[in-house]
Structure formats: structure tokens, C-alpha cells
Design a protein around this motif. Sequence first.
Motif, mmCIF file in Angstrom:
data_model
loop_
_atom_site.group_PDB
_atom_site.id
_atom_site.type_symbol
_atom_site.label_atom_id
_atom_site.label_comp_id
_atom_site.label_asym_id
_atom_site.label_seq_id
_atom_site.Cartn_x
_atom_site.Cartn_y
_atom_site.Cartn_z
ATOM 1 N N ASP A 318 37.744 27.407 41.992
ATOM 2 C CA ASP A 318 38.293 28.741 42.198
ATOM 3 C C ASP A 318 37.636 29.791 41.307
ATOM 4 N N TRP A 319 36.978 29.341 40.242
ATOM 5 C CA TRP A 319 36.377 30.269 39.287
ATOM 6 C C TRP A 319 34.901 29.924 39.097
ATOM 7 N N ASN A 320 34.131 30.066 40.168
ATOM 8 C CA ASN A 320 32.708 29.761 40.129
ATOM 9 C C ASN A 320 31.946 31.003 39.660
ATOM 10 N N THR A 321 31.538 30.999 38.405
ATOM 11 C CA THR A 321 30.927 32.194 37.816
ATOM 12 C C THR A 321 29.598 32.574 38.463
ATOM 13 N N THR A 322 28.939 31.615 39.099
ATOM 14 C CA THR A 322 27.651 31.927 39.741
ATOM 15 C C THR A 322 27.828 32.817 40.966
ATOM 16 N N THR A 323 29.060 32.905 41.470
ATOM 17 C CA THR A 323 29.316 33.754 42.640
ATOM 18 C C THR A 323 29.867 35.121 42.243
ATOM 19 N N PHE A 324 30.172 35.315 40.953
ATOM 20 C CA PHE A 324 30.729 36.579 40.488
ATOM 21 C C PHE A 324 29.643 37.636 40.346
ATOM 22 N N THR A 325 30.040 38.889 40.500
ATOM 23 C CA THR A 325 29.155 39.986 40.137
ATOM 24 C C THR A 325 29.086 40.053 38.609
ATOM 25 N N VAL A 326 28.156 40.813 38.073
ATOM 26 C CA VAL A 326 28.053 40.918 36.623
ATOM 27 C C VAL A 326 29.313 41.538 36.028
ATOM 28 N N ILE A 327 29.899 42.511 36.722
ATOM 29 C CA ILE A 327 31.143 43.123 36.243
ATOM 30 C C ILE A 327 32.285 42.115 36.310
ATOM 31 N N GLY A 328 32.285 41.305 37.368
ATOM 32 C CA GLY A 328 33.293 40.264 37.497
ATOM 33 C C GLY A 328 33.199 39.254 36.369
ATOM 34 N N ASN A 329 31.973 38.891 36.001
ATOM 35 C CA ASN A 329 31.784 37.945 34.903
ATOM 36 C C ASN A 329 32.171 38.534 33.553
ATOM 37 N N ILE A 330 31.915 39.829 33.376
ATOM 38 C CA ILE A 330 32.340 40.484 32.132
ATOM 39 C C ILE A 330 33.862 40.494 32.035
ATOM 40 N N SER A 331 34.518 40.812 33.139
ATOM 41 C CA SER A 331 35.983 40.826 33.167
ATOM 42 C C SER A 331 36.543 39.428 32.906
ATOM 43 N N TYR A 332 35.910 38.447 33.524
ATOM 44 C CA TYR A 332 36.326 37.054 33.342
ATOM 45 C C TYR A 332 36.139 36.621 31.887
ATOM 46 N N SER A 333 35.026 37.035 31.283
ATOM 47 C CA SER A 333 34.756 36.703 29.884
ATOM 48 C C SER A 333 35.799 37.324 28.960
ATOM 49 N N ILE A 334 36.172 38.570 29.237
ATOM 50 C CA ILE A 334 37.191 39.246 28.432
ATOM 51 C C ILE A 334 38.527 38.534 28.568
#
Length: 362
Positions: A318-334
Amino acid sequence: MDIELKKEETPLKKNFDFVDTIRCISMIGIVFEHSASMWGIKYASQNDTWIQISTMQFWKFATIAFFLIAGFLINYKFTEYTPIQYLKRRFRNTIKPWLFWIAVLVILNLIHGAIIYLKGGKDLFGGNISAYFIEEFRYILFESSFWFILNFLICISILLVFKKYIYKLWFGLFWAIVSLIYSLNLYHEWFVTHHSAALFGFVFFLWLGVYLNRYYDRVMHIIYKVKWSWVLIINILFFLLSCAEVMYLMHHGSKDEYNTLRVSNILYSLSMFVLLLKMGSVKFIDKRLKPRTSTFGIYLIHQVLIIRLLPEIFKWNDWNTTTFTVIGNISYSIMRFLIVYSLSFILTRMILKTKQGWIVGG
């Protein structure tokens, strides 16, 4: 002798309030870096790559800043204790909690593996129990953030062994050259570039912290004379240079493009440290986040939460970071950072209120 020591202790409490602020900000950066989900992800867009690099680079000053402030704090300890006395104190306050949380992580990994096995998964020990535990300890000691505790103690031991030279500039210059060798190695790969190979790469920053403590008044006089505008401009320039070096290393196939000991990152870290010195103490941080008593516990606990808790919260499908946009990955990292830091802080504060406070350095 007692009178002299009391005279030395008074200014530490009166004038060095900034220490807790820098310690806290550095630990926030370290936890964010370890919690981030953008490691190793490649973006097709150049703009996305720059955003990714900028986000990761912003906090890369934290490790060097932490060694600097640690060196600043241990200067007095070197004068108050013999090397043996100091190492004994370190064992009680550092090594024992460190070993405890390593054991906790090994046990949690063992439980996790047993659950997978009971559900019909692979053999828990892969047919070789000794090899399983050797690999567990190797990974925790050399691949996780637990390595830096060992590295830190090695650096301290080196300064203790050469204690009589500690205020000699040539001694600091020698260790600065050692750090630069690690920097150059990123381009030539004479030896492995992994952080666990940088065994002596951080001695210089610990020494620099000790040296700064000795000449604190002179250094701060210079820093206060420099205008804020120049401090900010220099930091921005070194930040951009650091980002550019990451991009360069990335394009040239480096496997460790974010290495802390990059020349540009050393400059950025030192300039950020100057900025933090000039900023001074932040009362909210000192009162609410209590870095003096909480920092070590947060460091010990956060890696356990990253390795064992986060994968359970964010299932990979459900949380495949390779499919996230860069903004999505930043939000996920936060989001990951907020979970890890908050829980690490809460657990540390709770443990400190019990008789088992020693496991977080209390």
C-alpha cells in the motif's frame, strides 16, 4: 583543586545554554534522515531530482554538528577525569544502554521472523543458527545508526590516548586531512565508501568541538561581529554547492552520493554550526523537548522503531515509494519522521521516570 573545578563548572551552566538547542536540532535532523523514504529513488525529471536532493541535503549538517557539540561538552570531562575514569563513566552511561537496545532489536527481529515462519514462511534461521545471529549483529552494528555510537566512542578513545596533544593545531590538522581522504575516496574509491568504513573520519569534528570550547569567547566574539546577512548567504551558497555535489556524484554512478564527509557537506555543516551558535538558545526547545536528558534515548530508540514499527504501520503493497511523486515522498518522509520522533521522545520521557532510566542514559 576543588575550587578550580567549581569555577569551571559555573560558566558552563551560565553561558552554554545554546548546547541543548544545537543538540536537539541535530537529533531532529538525524532522525529525519533515517526516517526518510527517498533513499535510492530515481526520478525521471531533473526538477524532481533537485527537489529530492534539496530535501535530503538540508539536514545533512546534523551528524557533524552533533560531533562538534559532543566535543565541546567533553572538553571539561577530559580535565576532570583520568582516561580510565572517563571510560568507566562512558561504559555506564553509554555502552550499557547501547547494548540493551541492540539486544531489544535482535529479540524483536527474532519474534518477527518466528511469526513469519509460523504463518508458513521461510525457515527462521535458514538452516544455520550461528550464521543468523552473526548476520543480525553485523547488520545492526555496521548498517544501522547504532554504528555511530561505536564510532563516537572510538573517536573519544583516540582523543584520550593523545590527550597531551589535544590543543595542538597540528594534531587537528592531521585529523582534518584524514577526513578529507574520506572525501576524496568518494571520487576514487580506494576503499569502501560506506559509513562504517569511515572509522576515523569524524575524529576531526570531535577535536574541533574541544578546541572551540577552549577558545569559546574568542570564537563567539568573531561570530557576533559577522552580520546575519553574510551568515545566511554563506549557508545558502554551501547548501547549493552540497546539492550540486550530490547531483554530480549521482550522475557518475556513486553508491554513496549523500555521504556526510563530502567536502561540500563539511563546509555546509560548519557554516550551519556557526549559524546555530549565532542563533543561541531557543527557550521553547530547551523547556519542552528537554534535549539534555532526552537526546540519547531518542537516538537509541528511533532506529528500533524505524526497523520494526514502521514496516508494520506502512505495509509495502500500500505504500510503494517508487510510485510516489517527489512531493508525495517528502510528505511520506515527514509523516514517518513525526511518528518516529514523537514515539521515541514519549518513550524516553516515560522510561526516565522509572528505575530503569539507565537504559536511555538516565
